[in-house]
Write a protein that holds these residues in place. Structure first.
Motif, PDB file in Angstrom:
ATOM      1  N   SER A 144     -10.093  47.361  18.909  1.00  0.00           N
ATOM      2  CA  SER A 144     -11.291  47.946  19.488  1.00  0.00           C
ATOM      3  C   SER A 144     -12.081  48.723  18.431  1.00  0.00           C
ATOM      4  CB  SER A 144     -10.901  48.892  20.633  1.00  0.00           C
ATOM      5  OG  SER A 144     -12.018  49.599  21.094  1.00  0.00           O
ATOM      6  N   PRO A 145     -13.245  48.198  17.992  1.00  0.00           N
ATOM      7  CA  PRO A 145     -14.016  48.839  16.909  1.00  0.00           C
ATOM      8  C   PRO A 145     -14.851  49.997  17.443  1.00  0.00           C
ATOM      9  CG  PRO A 145     -15.123  46.849  17.625  1.00  0.00           C
ATOM     10  CD  PRO A 145     -13.867  46.953  18.460  1.00  0.00           C
ATOM     11  N   ILE A 146     -14.191  51.044  17.887  1.00  0.00           N
ATOM     12  CA  ILE A 146     -14.860  52.109  18.610  1.00  0.00           C
ATOM     13  C   ILE A 146     -15.915  52.814  17.767  1.00  0.00           C
ATOM     14  CG2 ILE A 146     -13.103  53.827  18.007  1.00  0.00           C
ATOM     15  CD1 ILE A 146     -14.922  53.540  21.390  1.00  0.00           C
ATOM     16  N   LEU A 147     -15.627  53.072  16.486  1.00  0.00           N
ATOM     17  CA  LEU A 147     -16.594  53.779  15.648  1.00  0.00           C
ATOM     18  C   LEU A 147     -17.876  52.972  15.506  1.00  0.00           C
ATOM     19  CD1 LEU A 147     -17.356  56.130  13.841  1.00  0.00           C
ATOM     20  CD2 LEU A 147     -16.160  55.012  11.945  1.00  0.00           C
ATOM     21  N   LYS A 148     -17.751  51.676  15.295  1.00  0.00           N
ATOM     22  CA  LYS A 148     -18.922  50.809  15.166  1.00  0.00           C
ATOM     23  C   LYS A 148     -19.730  50.802  16.461  1.00  0.00           C
ATOM     24  CE  LYS A 148     -20.249  46.004  14.215  1.00  0.00           C
ATOM     25  NZ  LYS A 148     -19.738  44.646  13.875  1.00  0.00           N
ATOM     26  N   MET A 149     -19.044  50.706  17.591  1.00  0.00           N
ATOM     27  CA  MET A 149     -19.745  50.667  18.878  1.00  0.00           C
ATOM     28  C   MET A 149     -20.460  51.975  19.166  1.00  0.00           C
ATOM     29  SD  MET A 149     -17.266  48.431  21.406  1.00  0.00           S
ATOM     30  CE  MET A 149     -15.864  49.528  21.307  1.00  0.00           C
ATOM     31  N   LEU A 150     -19.817  53.115  18.833  1.00  0.00           N
ATOM     32  CA  LEU A 150     -20.442  54.411  19.072  1.00  0.00           C
ATOM     33  C   LEU A 150     -21.668  54.603  18.187  1.00  0.00           C
ATOM     34  CD1 LEU A 150     -17.228  56.612  19.386  1.00  0.00           C
ATOM     35  CD2 LEU A 150     -18.861  56.125  21.219  1.00  0.00           C
ATOM     36  N   ASN A 151     -21.569  54.199  16.939  1.00  0.00           N
ATOM     37  CA  ASN A 151     -22.724  54.311  16.034  1.00  0.00           C
ATOM     38  C   ASN A 151     -23.871  53.419  16.486  1.00  0.00           C
ATOM     39  OD1 ASN A 151     -21.976  56.276  14.107  1.00  0.00           O
ATOM     40  ND2 ASN A 151     -20.672  54.806  13.030  1.00  0.00           N
ATOM     41  N   GLN A 152     -23.553  52.216  16.961  1.00  0.00           N
ATOM     42  CA  GLN A 152     -24.590  51.321  17.468  1.00  0.00           C
ATOM     43  C   GLN A 152     -25.272  51.917  18.698  1.00  0.00           C
ATOM     44  OE1 GLN A 152     -22.403  47.665  18.077  1.00  0.00           O
ATOM     45  NE2 GLN A 152     -22.893  46.892  16.029  1.00  0.00           N
ATOM     46  N   SER A 153     -24.485  52.563  19.547  1.00  0.00           N
ATOM     47  CA  SER A 153     -25.055  53.206  20.735  1.00  0.00           C
ATOM     48  C   SER A 153     -26.026  54.307  20.341  1.00  0.00           C
ATOM     49  CB  SER A 153     -23.926  53.773  21.592  1.00  0.00           C
ATOM     50  OG  SER A 153     -24.445  54.447  22.718  1.00  0.00           O
ATOM     51  N   ARG A 154     -25.652  55.097  19.320  1.00  0.00           N
ATOM     52  CA  ARG A 154     -26.533  56.165  18.867  1.00  0.00           C
ATOM     53  C   ARG A 154     -27.818  55.596  18.272  1.00  0.00           C
ATOM     54  NH1 ARG A 154     -25.546  60.708  14.089  1.00  0.00           N
ATOM     55  NH2 ARG A 154     -27.177  62.143  14.801  1.00  0.00           N
ATOM     56  N   GLU A 155     -27.689  54.552  17.461  1.00  0.00           N
ATOM     57  CA  GLU A 155     -28.865  53.937  16.854  1.00  0.00           C
ATOM     58  C   GLU A 155     -29.825  53.399  17.909  1.00  0.00           C
ATOM     59  OE1 GLU A 155     -27.404  50.969  14.220  1.00  0.00           O
ATOM     60  OE2 GLU A 155     -26.435  52.392  12.860  1.00  0.00           O
ATOM     61  N   VAL A 188      -7.545  61.077  15.216  1.00  0.00           N
ATOM     62  CA  VAL A 188      -6.854  60.249  16.218  1.00  0.00           C
ATOM     63  C   VAL A 188      -7.627  60.149  17.532  1.00  0.00           C
ATOM     64  CG1 VAL A 188      -4.541  60.556  15.286  1.00  0.00           C
ATOM     65  CG2 VAL A 188      -5.432  62.202  16.938  1.00  0.00           C
ATOM     66  N   THR A 189      -8.576  61.062  17.753  1.00  0.00           N
ATOM     67  CA  THR A 189      -9.415  60.970  18.949  1.00  0.00           C
ATOM     68  C   THR A 189     -10.877  60.912  18.533  1.00  0.00           C
ATOM     69  OG1 THR A 189      -9.595  63.385  19.223  1.00  0.00           O
ATOM     70  CG2 THR A 189      -7.755  62.272  20.322  1.00  0.00           C
ATOM     71  N   ILE A 190     -11.707  60.336  19.387  1.00  0.00           N
ATOM     72  CA  ILE A 190     -13.123  60.198  19.045  1.00  0.00           C
ATOM     73  C   ILE A 190     -13.852  61.530  19.105  1.00  0.00           C
ATOM     74  CG2 ILE A 190     -13.170  57.827  19.863  1.00  0.00           C
ATOM     75  CD1 ILE A 190     -14.791  58.864  22.300  1.00  0.00           C
ATOM     76  N   GLY A 191     -13.281  62.521  19.789  1.00  0.00           N
ATOM     77  CA  GLY A 191     -13.936  63.816  19.885  1.00  0.00           C
ATOM     78  C   GLY A 191     -13.343  64.667  20.973  1.00  0.00           C
ATOM     79  N   SER A 192     -14.122  65.630  21.428  1.00  0.00           N
ATOM     80  CA  SER A 192     -13.691  66.549  22.482  1.00  0.00           C
ATOM     81  C   SER A 192     -14.405  66.218  23.785  1.00  0.00           C
ATOM     82  CB  SER A 192     -13.987  67.998  22.077  1.00  0.00           C
ATOM     83  OG  SER A 192     -13.349  68.329  20.866  1.00  0.00           O
ATOM     84  N   PHE A 193     -13.817  66.700  24.873  1.00  0.00           N
ATOM     85  CA  PHE A 193     -14.372  66.427  26.193  1.00  0.00           C
ATOM     86  C   PHE A 193     -14.520  67.752  26.941  1.00  0.00           C
ATOM     87  CE2 PHE A 193     -11.721  62.985  24.694  1.00  0.00           C
ATOM     88  CZ  PHE A 193     -12.566  61.893  24.776  1.00  0.00           C
ATOM     89  N   ARG A 194     -15.668  67.940  27.555  1.00  0.00           N
ATOM     90  CA  ARG A 194     -15.924  69.157  28.310  1.00  0.00           C
ATOM     91  C   ARG A 194     -16.704  68.833  29.574  1.00  0.00           C
ATOM     92  NH1 ARG A 194     -12.768  70.694  25.202  1.00  0.00           N
ATOM     93  NH2 ARG A 194     -12.805  72.502  23.784  1.00  0.00           N
ATOM     94  N   THR A 195     -16.518  69.664  30.571  1.00  0.00           N
ATOM     95  CA  THR A 195     -17.377  69.650  31.751  1.00  0.00           C
ATOM     96  C   THR A 195     -18.192  70.932  31.694  1.00  0.00           C
ATOM     97  OG1 THR A 195     -15.768  68.406  33.054  1.00  0.00           O
ATOM     98  CG2 THR A 195     -17.475  69.591  34.265  1.00  0.00           C
TER      99      THR A 195
END
Length: 537
Positions: A84-95, A407-414
């Motif tokens: 799962s190329p998560i970093l690539k997908m997240l960067n594409q989403s931002r772009e 190891v994780t993509i980031g933090s999660f908050r509500t």
């Protein structure tokens, strides 16, 4: 000391586990309402810029697609679980959509707002309140609070609670797990476990003329991680790294079961939430697998409690189980469970990435080795806390690796109050995903972000790599009160084992670049076939 939660009777009466019915839409809706209640703020004043900000509904993001189309979009990810190329997908989403992106679930319902701008990230994390709220993994919470309530009773651990309940639990844990000196009593035995991994590497290098690690070498890193956590949590040596221990032994099967659990969680999280309606085959696998994990850990806890405590041993030298047990038995039980479950894949993946980066960058490895030579002149020199303090470049190596490959993509908050992020109104009660993996790999914040440059974290270095690093650009362990509770232990384990490995071996990489991917956790996705050469000095 413990009530023991009927641990022995649990092991006897649940040899055959049954999959209890799933909660259904009503229970899930109730849990969502619980998050929103926790996120309510009595202060109704709006933040600066609220009136001029665009409404929440205007936040861009992928358009909701029919279920069939969503499934088709997910199939490539499901089909190649570990790719799962998560970093690539997240960067594409931002772009495509910008710094603030709304994500919708499989049914088209808003699920989370992804934020990429460092100022917005700081805004969210600094405004999370004294009791930060974050969305949890529903199936894990359901397992502990419903399916196996007989074990966990009325407390499923700090990963399952929110608000004041969470704060009370962390108040018990923090004085022991978050103190800098908390790890020192375990140093000698952890050094011994690191030595076992080194001996295995030496053995593997002799099996082929290329002195290369086997395809499944990463499994030894997970075994090392389990052994390290076992020493600290239970004062227990599992024997995972012993090459003569049968592969079907419970400790070695435990490592595989924990890795399988993360795979199951990944598939459950990205697939339609059908398990909430009925017991799907994947749900049954998850329960069966986690039942085995629990049974092995509970047996180990039982054995640890059965051993008499030497009253002459200072409290700070006791296991985490016994130290926490003096303060809160329920917290002690669940914390040890969490340490053993979540301290294997995470720390093992981190070590794998560091070894790869060092093997790929021989000049950085040589610099680290020279530092280690000064502190540990002989291979069998004693390891002390004072010597570890002198290894600043070693700590920079770890920090640089976790910048590139957290190891994780980031933090999660509500959100607990209304916020303005990226020019949009973000109402309180909104689930936020802080995409730190993108900021830590961005040229906006780091010069040549793709390069492995530990020097950028050294204060005494004055160059373009180390200037003006925003502290919120790289957050591998999170931020604030909800920062990873195992941060100090993980870093200490890594310092010891890396010091041992680099003192004994020169590492090299003779293959194409490593691929990094995500299946819930982020890390290397190809075999870690590092070549090792004995250090003779």
């Amino acid at each position: 000391m413990f009530t023991k939660y009927a641990l022995r009777s649990f092991l006897l009466r649940t040899r055959k586990f049954s999959s209890k019915p799933c909660p259904g839409p009503a229970a899930v809706s109730k849990r969502d309402d619980y998050y929103k209640t926790l996120a309510e703020d009595t202060n109704e004043s709006k933040p600066p810029g609220w009136d001029s900000a665009l409404p929440y509904e205007k936040i861009p993001g992928p358009k909701p697609l029919p279920i069939v189309e969503n499934l088709r979009r997910l199939l490539p990810v499901v089909g190649e679980l570990h790719k799962s190329p998560i970093l690539k997908m997240l960067n594409q989403s931002r772009e495509q959509y910008g710094d603030v992106v709304v994500s919708k679930d499989i049914l088209g319902k808003p699920d989370s707002v992804y934020i990429y701008n460092v100022k917005d990230i700081e805004n969210v994390l600094r405004n999370s309140g004294s009791y930060p709220v974050r969305k949890v993994i529903d199936i894990f919470v359901y397992y502990r609070t419903v399916v196996r309530k007989d074990i966990f009773q009325d407390f499923g651990g700090i990963l399952t609670v929110q608000g004041e309940d969470w704060f009370r639990s962390r108040s018990v844990v923090n004085p022991i797990l978050m103190q800098p000196k908390a790890i020192h009593p375990y140093m000698t035995r952890l050094d011994g476990v690191a030595g076992e991994l080194v001996e295995n590497m030496r053995h593997f290098s002799r099996l082929n003329e290329n002195h290369q690690m086997p395809d499944n070498f990463e499994n030894d890193l997970y075994k090392w991680a389990l052994e390290s956590v076992g020493i600290m949590a239970l004062n227990k040596h599992f024997g995972c790294l012993d090459l003569t221990t049968p592969e079907d032994s419970d400790p070695k099967k435990l490592v595989s079961a924990i890795l399988d659990m993360f795979d199951h969680l990944f598939l459950i999280e990205i697939a339609p939430p059908l398990w909430k309606l009925f017991s799907t085959p994947l749900y049954k696998k998850f329960v069966k697998n986690l039942d085995f994990v629990n049974s092995v850990i509970i047996k180990s806890i039982d054995e640890a409690l059965a051993e008499p405590i030497d009253e002459s041993v200072p409290e700070h030298e006791l296991s985490i189980l016994h130290r926490l047990g003096k303060r809160d038995k329920k917290v002690a039980f669940t914390m040890v469970m969490d340490m053993l479950i979540f301290g294997v894949d995470t720390t093992g993946k981190t070590l794998g990435a560091i070894l790869y980066f060092l093997a790929k960058n021989p000049e950085k490895q040589a610099k680290l080795r020279e530092e280690i030579f000064k502190v540990i002149p002989e291979k069998d020199s004693n390891i002390t806390a004072e010597r570890l303090k002198k290894l600043s470049y070693l700590r920079a190596v770890i920090k640089e690796s976790t910048r590139i490959a957290p190891v994780t993509i980031g933090s999660f908050r509500t959100t607990v109050k209304d916020l303005v992020l990226g020019g949009y109104q973000i109402p309180k009660g909104t689930n936020i995903t802080v995409v730190s993996i993108c900021t830590s790999n961005s040229s906006e914040h780091f010069k040549d972000p793709e390069k492995f440059v530990p020097e950028r974290w050294l204060r005494e270095i004055d160059d373009d790599y180390s200037k003006n690093v925003n502290p919120f650009a790289s957050l591998p362990f999170g931020f604030g009160p909800r920062k990873c509770v195992g941060m100090r232990f993980a870093n200490f384990e890594l310092e010891l084992v890396l010091m041992k490995i680099i003192r004994n071996f020169e590492l090299s990489w003779e293959h194409s670049d490593m691929e990094f991917a995500s299946h819930l956790l982020y890390g290397i996705s190809n075999p870690l076939k590092i070549t090792v050469k004995e250090v003779t000095r």
